[in-house]
Design a protein around this motif. Sequence first.
Motif, PDB file in Angstrom:
ATOM      1  N   UNK A  59      41.444  50.243  48.620  1.00  0.00           N
ATOM      2  CA  UNK A  59      41.152  51.305  47.766  1.00  0.00           C
ATOM      3  C   UNK A  59      40.725  51.078  46.457  1.00  0.00           C
ATOM      4  N   UNK A  60      40.169  52.186  45.905  1.00  0.00           N
ATOM      5  CA  UNK A  60      39.543  52.076  44.405  1.00  0.00           C
ATOM      6  C   UNK A  60      40.929  52.593  43.660  1.00  0.00           C
ATOM      7  N   UNK A  61      41.235  51.757  42.723  1.00  0.00           N
ATOM      8  CA  UNK A  61      42.343  52.282  41.687  1.00  0.00           C
ATOM      9  C   UNK A  61      41.884  52.072  40.333  1.00  0.00           C
ATOM     10  N   UNK A  62      42.539  52.802  39.305  1.00  0.00           N
ATOM     11  CA  UNK A  62      42.066  52.722  37.876  1.00  0.00           C
ATOM     12  C   UNK A  62      43.430  52.262  37.103  1.00  0.00           C
ATOM     13  N   UNK A  63      43.290  51.369  36.177  1.00  0.00           N
ATOM     14  CA  UNK A  63      44.297  50.962  35.401  1.00  0.00           C
ATOM     15  C   UNK A  63      44.446  52.321  34.399  1.00  0.00           C
TER      16      UNK A  63
END
Length: 249
Positions: A59-63
């Motif tokens: 999965x792509x995640x963002x801080x």
Amino acid sequence: MPATPAWPPKSAPRLFVGERLAAGASVAIDGPQAHYLGRVMRVAEGDAVVLCDNQTGEWAARVSSAGKRDVVLSVESLLRPREDVPNFTLCAALLKKDRFDLVLEKACELGARRIQPVITRRCVADKLNLDRARAILIEAAEQCARTALPELAEPVRLDALIKHWETDRALFFADENGGEPAAPAFAANVPAAALLTGPEGGFDETERAAIRALPQARAIMLGPRILRGETAAIAGTALWMGTMGDWTA
């Protein structure tokens, strides 16, 4: 107009997490992983992180926030589903710690589904720190972009391994006394397979006879030279993957 940069970038850090991931989920990272993200990779709010859960995929995640002790990530989108790993088990006799570490790392990189440590009569080591071994596998999986972690079994003695062997799984064992050439032996068998490699001193004659007595066992040669235990495990795994695994896809 300049091209829009790919997101997440290839340089984004990659981590395995324990919880099941889904779009919109919030994941709090602490401990050594938070130290890695915050102090080593120096992530900041808005930066990309790639997460894997060993269940659904990558999965792509963002801080969302990056503190001194934890990093909070917002999961955005599925990049890849969990990979379908070839049905291959590496049954490797325990070796000295640094050599078995290498076996674990490379078996993961090469695509083994399961790793079964084996205790034989000539093993120098008879114990394995499973937590440390799993950490080595996770680090290797993150480095080589696996989406499925290898299953790591507790060490088992060779006689118990043979006694409880699966009836529908071929067991190839690297026998320094000789056997069939490995590649054609691999290619002539069902996809469910295992490779058994020995310790520093090899199998003794009693062990060799017990293995050969197993109906599913086939002795193989990994070339004309006698290989070290770690070399046999790595070379044999690579050869099986190239013959029957997912390297030909």
